[in-house]
Design a protein around this motif. Structure first.
Motif, PDB file in Angstrom:
ATOM      1  N   ASP A  32      15.958   9.434  -3.617  1.00 49.46           N
ATOM      2  CA  ASP A  32      15.036  10.686  -4.056  1.00 49.46           C
ATOM      3  C   ASP A  32      13.787  10.403  -5.211  1.00 49.46           C
ATOM      4  O   ASP A  32      13.238  10.755  -5.458  1.00 49.46           O
ATOM      5  CB  ASP A  32      16.082  11.413  -5.078  1.00 49.46           C
ATOM      6  CG  ASP A  32      15.927  12.481  -6.428  1.00 49.46           C
ATOM      7  OD1 ASP A  32      15.313  13.589  -5.589  1.00 49.46           O
ATOM      8  OD2 ASP A  32      15.613  12.789  -7.156  1.00 49.46           O
ATOM      9  N   MET A  33      14.049   8.777  -5.782  1.00 46.37           N
ATOM     10  CA  MET A  33      13.028   8.330  -7.048  1.00 46.37           C
ATOM     11  C   MET A  33      11.652   8.131  -5.739  1.00 46.37           C
ATOM     12  O   MET A  33      10.596   8.330  -6.356  1.00 46.37           O
ATOM     13  CB  MET A  33      13.580   7.047  -7.345  1.00 46.37           C
ATOM     14  CG  MET A  33      12.294   6.472  -8.025  1.00 46.37           C
ATOM     15  SD  MET A  33      13.049   5.284  -9.210  1.00 46.37           S
ATOM     16  CE  MET A  33      14.318   5.834  -9.833  1.00 46.37           C
ATOM     17  N   LEU A  34      12.055   7.016  -4.186  1.00 44.82           N
ATOM     18  CA  LEU A  34      10.754   6.915  -3.573  1.00 44.82           C
ATOM     19  C   LEU A  34      10.613   8.979  -3.137  1.00 44.82           C
ATOM     20  O   LEU A  34       9.175   8.748  -2.829  1.00 44.82           O
ATOM     21  CB  LEU A  34      11.665   6.553  -2.197  1.00 44.82           C
ATOM     22  CG  LEU A  34      10.327   5.962  -1.436  1.00 44.82           C
ATOM     23  CD1 LEU A  34       9.845   4.967  -1.872  1.00 44.82           C
ATOM     24  CD2 LEU A  34      10.807   5.360   0.480  1.00 44.82           C
ATOM     25  N   THR A  83      12.056   8.089 -15.708  1.00 43.74           N
ATOM     26  CA  THR A  83      11.713   6.770 -15.683  1.00 43.74           C
ATOM     27  C   THR A  83      12.236   5.844 -14.411  1.00 43.74           C
ATOM     28  O   THR A  83      12.058   6.359 -13.772  1.00 43.74           O
ATOM     29  CB  THR A  83      13.601   6.335 -16.508  1.00 43.74           C
ATOM     30  OG1 THR A  83      13.481   5.007 -17.055  1.00 43.74           O
ATOM     31  CG2 THR A  83      14.979   6.765 -15.464  1.00 43.74           C
ATOM     32  N   ILE A  84      11.232   4.575 -14.791  1.00 47.26           N
ATOM     33  CA  ILE A  84      11.236   4.271 -13.146  1.00 47.26           C
ATOM     34  C   ILE A  84      12.324   2.709 -12.937  1.00 47.26           C
ATOM     35  O   ILE A  84      12.927   2.430 -12.318  1.00 47.26           O
ATOM     36  CB  ILE A  84      10.276   2.972 -13.323  1.00 47.26           C
ATOM     37  CG1 ILE A  84      10.490   2.095 -14.591  1.00 47.26           C
ATOM     38  CG2 ILE A  84       8.866   3.856 -13.809  1.00 47.26           C
ATOM     39  CD1 ILE A  84       9.070   0.580 -14.325  1.00 47.26           C
ATOM     40  N   HIS A  85      13.623   3.181 -14.415  1.00 49.03           N
ATOM     41  CA  HIS A  85      14.088   2.425 -13.677  1.00 49.03           C
ATOM     42  C   HIS A  85      16.026   3.157 -14.065  1.00 49.03           C
ATOM     43  O   HIS A  85      16.048   4.086 -15.198  1.00 49.03           O
ATOM     44  CB  HIS A  85      15.342   1.424 -14.956  1.00 49.03           C
ATOM     45  CG  HIS A  85      14.334   0.066 -14.555  1.00 49.03           C
ATOM     46  ND1 HIS A  85      13.763  -1.470 -15.342  1.00 49.03           N
ATOM     47  CD2 HIS A  85      13.153  -0.395 -13.547  1.00 49.03           C
ATOM     48  CE1 HIS A  85      13.543  -1.641 -14.857  1.00 49.03           C
ATOM     49  NE2 HIS A  85      12.399  -1.525 -13.932  1.00 49.03           N
ATOM     50  N   GLU A  86      17.041   3.276 -13.386  1.00 48.18           N
ATOM     51  CA  GLU A  86      17.691   4.225 -13.469  1.00 48.18           C
ATOM     52  C   GLU A  86      18.421   3.359 -13.465  1.00 48.18           C
ATOM     53  O   GLU A  86      19.226   2.754 -12.461  1.00 48.18           O
ATOM     54  CB  GLU A  86      18.173   5.573 -11.859  1.00 48.18           C
ATOM     55  CG  GLU A  86      19.288   6.149 -12.044  1.00 48.18           C
ATOM     56  CD  GLU A  86      18.713   7.263 -13.182  1.00 48.18           C
ATOM     57  OE1 GLU A  86      19.286   8.180 -13.429  1.00 48.18           O
ATOM     58  OE2 GLU A  86      16.822   8.070 -13.154  1.00 48.18           O
ATOM     59  N   GLN A  87      19.692   3.445 -14.136  1.00 54.12           N
ATOM     60  CA  GLN A  87      21.203   2.690 -14.542  1.00 54.12           C
ATOM     61  C   GLN A  87      22.165   3.354 -14.101  1.00 54.12           C
ATOM     62  O   GLN A  87      22.520   4.351 -15.272  1.00 54.12           O
ATOM     63  CB  GLN A  87      21.033   1.858 -15.785  1.00 54.12           C
ATOM     64  CG  GLN A  87      22.478   1.333 -16.307  1.00 54.12           C
ATOM     65  CD  GLN A  87      22.497  -0.195 -16.894  1.00 54.12           C
ATOM     66  OE1 GLN A  87      21.612  -1.457 -17.159  1.00 54.12           O
ATOM     67  NE2 GLN A  87      22.542   0.739 -17.985  1.00 54.12           N
ATOM     68  N   LEU A  88      23.080   3.158 -13.638  1.00 52.62           N
ATOM     69  CA  LEU A  88      24.274   3.695 -13.527  1.00 52.62           C
ATOM     70  C   LEU A  88      25.154   3.628 -13.846  1.00 52.62           C
ATOM     71  O   LEU A  88      25.857   1.887 -13.968  1.00 52.62           O
ATOM     72  CB  LEU A  88      24.584   4.882 -11.620  1.00 52.62           C
ATOM     73  CG  LEU A  88      23.117   4.843 -10.337  1.00 52.62           C
ATOM     74  CD1 LEU A  88      23.594   5.658  -9.468  1.00 52.62           C
ATOM     75  CD2 LEU A  88      23.178   6.578 -11.705  1.00 52.62           C
ATOM     76  N   PRO A  89      26.664   3.958 -14.273  1.00 54.27           N
ATOM     77  CA  PRO A  89      27.761   3.429 -15.091  1.00 54.27           C
ATOM     78  C   PRO A  89      28.712   3.190 -14.447  1.00 54.27           C
ATOM     79  O   PRO A  89      28.899   3.652 -13.204  1.00 54.27           O
ATOM     80  CB  PRO A  89      28.238   5.048 -15.850  1.00 54.27           C
ATOM     81  CG  PRO A  89      27.854   5.478 -14.574  1.00 54.27           C
ATOM     82  CD  PRO A  89      26.617   5.406 -15.016  1.00 54.27           C
ATOM     83  N   ARG A 114       1.171  -1.333  -0.289  1.00 51.51           N
ATOM     84  CA  ARG A 114      -0.095   0.247   0.158  1.00 51.51           C
ATOM     85  C   ARG A 114       0.528   1.094  -0.243  1.00 51.51           C
ATOM     86  O   ARG A 114       0.285   2.386  -0.077  1.00 51.51           O
ATOM     87  CB  ARG A 114      -0.832  -0.242   1.157  1.00 51.51           C
ATOM     88  CG  ARG A 114      -0.077  -0.153   2.313  1.00 51.51           C
ATOM     89  CD  ARG A 114      -1.053   0.263   3.792  1.00 51.51           C
ATOM     90  NE  ARG A 114      -0.314   0.638   5.154  1.00 51.51           N
ATOM     91  CZ  ARG A 114      -0.845  -0.565   5.845  1.00 51.51           C
ATOM     92  NH1 ARG A 114      -0.630  -1.763   5.086  1.00 51.51           N
ATOM     93  NH2 ARG A 114       0.426  -0.409   7.202  1.00 51.51           N
ATOM     94  N   VAL A 115       2.354   1.230  -0.134  1.00 53.94           N
ATOM     95  CA  VAL A 115       3.062   2.408  -0.284  1.00 53.94           C
ATOM     96  C   VAL A 115       4.246   2.115  -1.619  1.00 53.94           C
ATOM     97  O   VAL A 115       4.154   1.006  -1.957  1.00 53.94           O
ATOM     98  CB  VAL A 115       3.772   2.408   1.392  1.00 53.94           C
ATOM     99  CG1 VAL A 115       3.172   2.790   2.596  1.00 53.94           C
ATOM    100  CG2 VAL A 115       4.694   1.122   1.266  1.00 53.94           C
ATOM    101  N   PRO A 116       4.683   3.212  -2.166  1.00 51.50           N
ATOM    102  CA  PRO A 116       5.040   2.966  -2.420  1.00 51.50           C
ATOM    103  C   PRO A 116       7.306   2.584  -2.614  1.00 51.50           C
ATOM    104  O   PRO A 116       6.910   2.333  -1.343  1.00 51.50           O
ATOM    105  CB  PRO A 116       6.000   4.535  -2.979  1.00 51.50           C
ATOM    106  CG  PRO A 116       4.624   5.667  -2.085  1.00 51.50           C
ATOM    107  CD  PRO A 116       4.384   4.576  -1.144  1.00 51.50           C
ATOM    108  N   LEU A 128       9.204  -2.501 -11.099  1.00 51.48           N
ATOM    109  CA  LEU A 128       8.800  -1.557  -9.706  1.00 51.48           C
ATOM    110  C   LEU A 128      10.424  -0.692 -10.572  1.00 51.48           C
ATOM    111  O   LEU A 128      11.131  -0.797 -11.157  1.00 51.48           O
ATOM    112  CB  LEU A 128       9.087  -2.428  -8.764  1.00 51.48           C
ATOM    113  CG  LEU A 128       8.434  -3.445  -7.577  1.00 51.48           C
ATOM    114  CD1 LEU A 128       9.370  -4.272  -7.322  1.00 51.48           C
ATOM    115  CD2 LEU A 128       7.858  -2.745  -7.170  1.00 51.48           C
ATOM    116  N   PRO A 129      10.299   0.325  -9.875  1.00 50.12           N
ATOM    117  CA  PRO A 129      10.879   1.170  -9.906  1.00 50.12           C
ATOM    118  C   PRO A 129      11.984   0.888  -8.992  1.00 50.12           C
ATOM    119  O   PRO A 129      12.801   0.342  -8.058  1.00 50.12           O
ATOM    120  CB  PRO A 129      10.842   2.875  -9.218  1.00 50.12           C
ATOM    121  CG  PRO A 129       8.812   2.553  -8.849  1.00 50.12           C
ATOM    122  CD  PRO A 129       8.722   1.117  -8.445  1.00 50.12           C
ATOM    123  N   ALA A 130      13.847   1.011  -9.973  1.00 51.99           N
ATOM    124  CA  ALA A 130      14.849   0.580  -9.114  1.00 51.99           C
ATOM    125  C   ALA A 130      15.821   2.057  -9.443  1.00 51.99           C
ATOM    126  O   ALA A 130      16.200   2.502 -10.569  1.00 51.99           O
ATOM    127  CB  ALA A 130      15.059  -0.423  -9.644  1.00 51.99           C
TER     128      ALA A 130
END
Length: 327
Positions: free
Chosen positions: A294-296, A307-313, A136-138, A149-151
């Motif tokens: 920050d996304m949450l 974007t729901i998926h954040e990929q870092l180098p 029931r929560v993000p 899911l956001p990731a």
């Protein structure tokens, strides 16, 4: 001794209900009365019960953080990024260490929901993602991914390839890859990527399954050197395991990097202080925590995500466990 709302009321000469109205900014309170209550709070250093207040107000500033192994230095660095960002926005973090156990994961999540958290950040391997999707929560996952899911996660396929490429260009011919737990997708992605590159280059390669601890790494290091004595290159599943490889190599008088080259993964602090210093794949661990938080926060505030998926180098950090390494 814990200071209660009744203690504040007695100090200010008012009722507990009046103190509650001041704390929750609800109902009318004379300004002189409000000032007296605030002075009593300061004098007694009263700290409101965040859980109780959240239940009363139907909201809270609590965030649940679920991590698989706080003993692994990778995860405290990630947690610090989460906490720093959330504290800036007035949130507080409650934490659960699961040991990658699905039952503990669910127990912690249930406990967090009972404490009225407004969001959850999770790094879990085995928990069915549909469970997280229906809370029931993000929810934001970090260092783990699920399509729905956001990731926030690192580019592990590039990381695995970079490690393999470094050993090949450094002249290794007999390479062992330490494969981490297969139910952790990031570990499996970088394992597959490394194996694919080595296959393309027709390099002799074998793999050994290994957990992510130094202790298991020491046991697997003994097996590795006994079973594959001609190994001249090792790609470890993380820096703790890589350190165990260096330890066993020293016990067996194998010179690193002259006779054996070792690459780790994560770039935790230990990679700089082992001898020789460890070449590794650097993950932006702290930044991953910052971005997940920050996304949450955006989800809690009903803001749209870019974007729901954040990929870092990631990148190769060269040190002295490979040839031509740095300091």
């Amino acid at each position: 001794m814990t200071v209660t709302i009744k203690d504040v009321a007695k100090q200010a000469g008012v009722s507990a209900a009046t103190v509650s109205r001041v704390l929750n900014n609800s109902g009318y309170v004379y300004e002189d009365t409000r000032k007296a209550v605030m002075e009593a709070i300061d004098r007694l250093q009263y700290k409101p019960n965040e859980v109780a207040r959240s239940l009363y107000k139907r909201t809270s500033k609590l965030i649940g953080l679920v991590l698989p192994d706080i003993a692994n230095p990778f995860f405290p660095a990630l947690a610090r990024g989460v906490e720093d960002k959330l504290q800036q926005q007035g949130y507080r973090v409650i934490f659960g260490n699961t040991d990658s156990d699905a039952t503990k994961e669910m127990d912690y999540i249930d406990t967090f929901l009972q404490h009225n958290v407004v969001g959850l950040i999770a790094s879990v391997d085995r928990l069915h993602h549909e469970v997280l999707s229906n809370l029931r929560v993000p929810v934001v996952t970090v260092d783990r991914t699920a399509e729905e899911l956001p990731a926030v996660y690192a580019d592990h396929k590039s990381g695995g390839r970079l490690a393999a490429e470094k050993l090949v260009t450094s002249g290794c011919k007999q390479i062992i890859v330490l494969r981490g737990p297969q139910d952790a997708k990031p570990l499996y992605d970088r394992f597959q990527s490394a194996m694919q590159y080595l296959s393309e280059k027709n390099i002799s390669v074998n793999y050994i399954d290994c957990q992510l601890s130094f202790e298991d790494g020491r046991q697997k290091a003994k097996e590795l050197f006994n079973q594959f004595p001609n190994t001249d290159g090792i790609i470890a599943c993380n820096d703790l395991v890589a350190a165990a490889m260096l330890y066993e190599a020293a016990n067996r008088k194998r010179k690193v990097p002259e006779q054996l080259q070792v690459i780790g993964y994560d770039d935790i602090t230990i990679s700089e202080i082992v001898h020789p210093s460890l070449t590794t794949i650097h993950q932006p661990t702290y930044d991953m925590g910052i971005k997940a938080a920050d996304m949450l926060i955006k989800l809690i505030n009903n803001e749209k995500l870019g974007t729901i998926h954040e990929q870092l180098p990631v990148y190769l950090k060269e040190r002295n466990s490979t040839v031509n390494g740095g300091i």
